[in-house]
Design an enzyme around this catalytic site. Structure first.
Site, PDB file in Angstrom:
ATOM      1  CG  ASP A 302      -1.833   1.148   1.314  1.00 41.00           C
ATOM      2  OD1 ASP A 302      -2.334   1.561   0.262  1.00 41.00           O
ATOM      3  OD2 ASP A 302      -2.047   1.674   2.417  1.00 41.00           O
ATOM      4  CE  LYS A 303      -0.308   7.348  -2.295  1.00 36.26           C
ATOM      5  NZ  LYS A 303      -0.195   8.341  -1.184  1.00 36.26           N
ATOM      6  CB  THR A 558      -2.241   3.345  -3.612  1.00 41.44           C
ATOM      7  OG1 THR A 558      -2.766   4.400  -2.816  1.00 41.44           O
ATOM      8  CG2 THR A 558      -1.980   3.857  -5.009  1.00 41.44           C
ATOM      9  CG  ASP A 560      -3.706   8.922  -2.859  1.00 41.82           C
ATOM     10  OD1 ASP A 560      -4.561   9.750  -3.223  1.00 41.82           O
ATOM     11  OD2 ASP A 560      -2.882   9.136  -1.951  1.00 41.82           O
ATOM     12  CG  ASP A 677      -3.755  -1.810   2.928  1.00 47.55           C
ATOM     13  OD1 ASP A 677      -3.952  -1.548   1.727  1.00 47.55           O
ATOM     14  OD2 ASP A 677      -3.335  -0.971   3.748  1.00 47.55           O
TER      15      ASP A 677
END
Length: 1029
Positions: A302-303, A558, A560, A677
């Site tokens: 994940d970011k 991600t 995002d 996640d």
């Protein structure tokens, strides 16, 4: 069982969390697991929503609240949710109790961004129907911010909540080593059946002759002569199965489980994996996967919260063609310092003076920039001082400095407003249509006329304000590509140059800020842009590079936005700036997606020399997985790095599963910190949770938990390397020593007419795997280190030596098995040659019997298999010495004790005085030594030749480790000059092999020598100083 109990305990903490619900006209405290659909729940500030709620009211007059969904979708921005007008006034328990309403909504759905329903409120016998959507739904796992309290009605609870529906049912994970072990076990089961069937057949073939079937000394009874031949065959077959069953190492599973359980504590004890700021150490939830850490081929990360810190800082800006940077809360010309006498910068004094007098044009633009940044946003403010109520929008305006906290819809907005506050222009708050700022102590109020929200199409937001003097002003901010084309005047060219320079700055994240001021909207005049610093976690770039050198591909998944995700990937080293970035984004149909994939595959084939990176968004990924999986995987596997953005939680799991089930069956690892996640973590072979700021869902559902992403490097390259080598050797060694153990039993049947006579005493049969050979391999599997930990971290390429389960390949398995058979033949026939042909080995002329022969074979076997493990040991501790030599000594002591006493509870006394009689023969001692040399010397020669002619990277590093002096720490036995016990022998071997180099061989510790004091010994758990040597 211990790990299951820990999971049960963690689940109880979540399910038993205290919550308040409205029942019978009052607030009642209950547990979160007791919430039912229709219950009205109260949630306070900074608490997590226990179920999915429809917002009814909040402490705000407008009925809104702000939440963060970082743990759900990775977005750090503050989101505003609304209640319907008919319920927002129900801010007390009594009003909520009197509320009559019905909520109708869709069936539970995993989509976090989709919710359709309606609420019917009955007021004065009139039903009012209002639609409700995602803006009215508060998701479980999200956190309430900047709002004192809210009331909501539960619509989805338990496993029907959207967060739970995005979880993947947790399956039992099994490591590659365990699968290989089961395969080998089936092979050995086949060997067992083959030996039993062969022995049974040979028995009946041998007994076909009358003299062997019924010898004069063993006449059959009438019942035995008339019994069924089939039943006799089955009975003899089962008897041989029992006789040979020790070839199946049942104790292997017990030892492996002990090794995994005890070995897992080393991860928690490793001080290099301890995060001092948060006081968190590494955590093991599933010790069954320790060795899998050494086999990882793909890392999915994940970011937000994993690679980054969820924080952004203002760094530089360009105002009308002039670059500034922030130093000590002041805007300073580039190249100047804040104390330069001629530096053009802001300070409270000089700007106040500039405001009072007729300030220069440049200072007016600087002030305009600060005001624009302070006003063009949707930031909310929280005051922590007691007594502040919702009715006072600007409490304690003069004492805000330490109590005021900003909550923004995006981290860059918060960074901008905080930066202007440090520079003297402070946003105080907003109420209704009024926005107030303090400009170096002077209060100014602006009337908010309209807000044009940011969206993906415009890629900018604008506010129209009425100034205190009555004029109109428009402030706009957004990406440079969305602002610069509309610019009509100002230093446009210089600003473009600055934007390009900012883009090339090696920082974790940059966002361009265009700020526009105009009395009318007809033209855009002043040009300004800013650059931000999005805080990456420490050593993220070095960690990703180490993983890449180790042969591990890193994918970033991600939720995002596309631009933000690409920027962070570039800054953290996931994407290199020399890499050719390919994009699969904004695909609208299957055909369009398939055509784009074919074009990407063609470009990769044509530019095969260049490294490629791939960017995929969630919508395009859904199309790619709908029928073009093979083509999509072909493109992905040929890319050095892959970035997937705008991903739903279940999409992350689908990507992991797609790669996990590909024909190559690579070992995957997923790492993340939020509830979004969890599905990915559960799907991957190894799941790692980051102990972040937003919830503990990822940690609870992970196999391992660490505090920072940088710890992943040591977890894989060091602990994974160690665990895999230890367990792989343990498995191979167990099969080897059991072949050595039972093969002489099989050979003995050829000399006893397959009468099922045992070669060893029953006590020896029982204690061989339990006492005589169990502890050395257990200690080896806990402490073995082929290479020093620092060498493993400084040379990630060593990780490739153990990749693809190389130490448990069929070739290696065959070597250990054949070695076991060879040693067993030497044990048996070496002893047989010594004692055969009626040879007398006693001084009084007496001869040894079958029990003495079996004891001689067993003695040679115990010593040989123990010394074989000693040859495989590189890292000697006092425990290795104790259990290795202690096991041999224990065997001799036990045998003397067992055979030297008549035990009244034993039916037979076959072993009485046998061992003493054996050891009294000098010939027997000589035979033991000769057989040991015959077994182990060829193995030593083979090792020397292979290390000389075909050394692996690990073996080369072992030479470097010894020569560079690290062996002092590695062997844990030091001499006065820091020289380990094997160095002198190593010099002799090096001379013989032509590799002697006095410059290295005579090296010893000195004050000028480099010593890696930051490395903690896994054994000592403390820094190892050179002075200790």
């Amino acid at each position: 069982g211990y790990e299951d109990w820990l999971r049960h305990k963690a689940d109880n903490e979540v399910n038993g969390a205290p919550v308040f619900v409205v029942r019978s006209g009052s607030l009642v405290q209950t547990r979160s697991k007791n919430i039912r659909v229709g219950d009205i729940v109260r949630v306070a500030k900074d608490e997590t929503f226990p179920v999915d709620l429809v917002l009814l009211s909040s402490d705000r007059a407008e009925g809104t609240c702000h939440i963060t969904t970082t743990s759900l979708d990775g977005e750090t921005n503050l989101k505003t949710h609304y209640s319907v007008p008919e319920t927002l006034v129900s801010q007390s328990v009594s009003r909520l109790e009197a509320l009559h309403a019905v909520v109708e909504c869709q069936q539970p759905d995993a989509d976090l961004y989709r919710f359709v329903g309606r609420i019917t409120v009955t007021q004065q016998e009139e039903e009012i129907v209002r639609p409700i959507g995602p803006e009215n739904l508060l998701l479980r796992g999200a956190r309430l911010k900047n709002t004192k309290e809210i009331f909501g009605v539960a619509v989805y609870t338990g496993m029907e909540s959207k967060m739970a529906l995005n979880y993947k049912c947790k399956s039992q994970k099994r490591s590659a080593v365990e699968k290989s072990m089961n395969t080998f076990l089936l092979i050995y089961l086949g060997i067992l059946l083959f030996e039993a069937i062969l022995s049974t057949i040979l028995k009946y073939a041998w007994q076909a002759e009358k003299k062997w079937d019924e010898p004069f000394y063993n006449q059959k009874t009438e019942q035995e002569r008339n019994s069924s031949q089939i039943l006799k065959f089955i009975s003899d077959f089962l008897a041989f199965l029992v006789l040979y069953n020790f070839i199946i190492p049942i104790s292997l599973y017990v030892t492996v489980e002990m090794q995994k359980f005890l070995g897992s504590f080393f991860i928690g004890w490793d001080l290099d994996l301890y995060h001092e700021e948060s006081d968190q150490m590494a955590q093991v939830n599933t010790s069954d996967l320790n060795e899998e850490l050494g086999q990882v081929e793909y890392v999915f990360t994940d970011k937000t919260g994993t690679l980054t810190e969820n924080e952004m800082l203002f760094r530089e800006c360009s105002i009308n063609g002039i670059k500034y940077q922030e130093i000590n809360g002041k805007l300073v010309h580039e190249g100047m310092t804040d104390d330069s006498p001629d530096g053009s910068y802001f300070s409270h004094v000089c700007l106040s003076f500039a405001l009072r007098l007729s300030a220069t044009s440049q200072s007016r633009e600087e002030l305009l920039f600060l005001k624009a940044v302070s006003l063009c946003h949707t930031v909310q403010i929280s005051y922590e001082q007691p007594g502040d109520g919702p009715g006072n929008p600007f409490p304690n305006a003069n004492g805000f400095s330490s109590q005021m906290e900003y909550y923004a819809s995006s981290p860059d907005e918060k960074a901008l407003v905080e930066a202007t506050k440090r520079m003297g222009v402070t946003f105080i708050g907003s109420h209704g249509e009024v926005m107030e700022i303090k400009t170096f102590g002077k209060s100014e109020k602006y009337k908010l006329l309209h807000v044009l929200e940011f969206d993906a199409t415009r890629r900018r937001m604008s506010v129209i304000l009425q100034t205190p003097s009555g004029g109109k002003v428009l402030f706009t901010k957004g990406a440079e590509s969305a602002v610069l084309p509309f610019t009509k005047s100002g230093e446009i060219d210089k600003t473009r140059v600055h934007v390009d320079e900012f883009a090339l700055v090696s920082i974790p994240h940059h966002i361009r800020q265009g700020t526009i001021s105009s009395p009318y909207v007809q033209q855009i005049s002043a040009m300004m842009n800013a650059i931000f610093y999005c805080l990456l976690q420490e050593k993220v770039q070095e960690t990703i590079e180490s993983l890449r050198l180790a042969g591990i591909k890193v994918w970033v998944l991600t939720g995002d936005k596309h631009e933000t995700a690409v920027s962070v990937s570039l800054s953290c080293g996931h994407f290199h700036r020399t890499m050719n970035i390919l994009e699969l984004v904004q695909q609208k149909s299957d055909n369009e997606c398939a055509e784009q994939l074919r074009q990407l595959a063609r470009r990769i084939r044509e530019d095969h020399v260049i490294q490629h990176g791939l960017v995929v968004d969630g919508a395009s990924l859904s199309l790619a997985l709908r029928g073009h999986e093979k083509l999509f995987m072909e493109v992905c596997k040929n890319c050095s790095a892959v970035l997937c953005c705008r991903m739903a939680p279940l999409q992350k799991a689908k990507v992991v599963r797609l790669l996990k089930t590909s024909p190559e069956k690579p070992i995957t690892l997923a790492i993340g910190d939020g509830a979004n996640d969890v599905s990915m973590i559960q799907e991957a072979h190894v799941g790692i949770g980051i102990m972040g700021k937003e919830g503990r869902q990822a940690v609870r559902n992970s196999d391992y938990a660490i505090a920072r992403f940088r710890f992943l490097s040591k977890l894989l390259l060091v602990h994974g390397h160690f665990y895999y080598i230890r367990v792989a050797t343990l498995v191979q060694y167990f099969f080897y020593k059991n072949v050595c153990f039972i093969t002489p039993q099989f050979l003995y049947q050829f000399f006893c007419l397959f009468s099922q006579q045992t070669l060893y005493d029953s006590v020896y049969l029982t204690l061989y795997n339990i006492c005589f050979t169990s502890l050395p391999i257990l200690v080896y599997s806990l402490f073995e280190q082929q290479v020093h930990p620092h060498m493993l971290q400084s040379k990630p390429v060593l990780y490739r030596d153990i990749s693809k389960n190389s130490l448990l390949s069929f070739k290696t398995f065959l070597y250990w098995t054949l070695l076991g058979f060879c040693h067993a033949f030497v044990f048996f026939f070496g002893s047989y040659i010594l004692m055969g042909e009626d040879t007398s080995l006693m001084g009084n002329g007496q001869m040894f019997g079958n029990w003495t022969f079996g004891t001689l074979v067993f003695t040679v076997m115990v010593i040989t298999v123990t010394l074989k493990l000693a040859l495989e040991t590189h890292f000697w501790t006092w425990m290795n010495h104790f259990v290795t030599w202690g096991s041999i000594a224990f065997y001799f002591i036990f045998s003397l004790f067992y055979g030297g006493i008549i035990w009244p509870f034993l039916h037979t006394q076959d072993m009485y005085f046998v061992f003493v009689q054996l050891l009294s023969s000098g010939s027997a001692w000589f035979a033991i030594i000769i057989i040991l040399i015959a077994c182990l010397f060829p193995d030593i020669i083979k090792k020397v030749i292979y290390r000389h002619l075909q050394p692996t990277s690990t073996q080369k590093s072992q030479f470097e480790t010894n020569y560079q002096g690290i062996g002092c720490v590695d062997s844990m036995c030091c001499y006065s000059e820091g020289e380990n016990g094997c160095a002198r022998l190593g010099r002799m071997v090096a001379q013989v092999m032509g590799r002697y180099n006095p410059a290295y061989a005579n090296r010893s510790w000195s004050d000028s020598d480099p010593f890696y004091s930051n490395d903690r010994s896994i054994l000592t758990l403390a820094p190892m100083e050179a002075a200790h040597c």
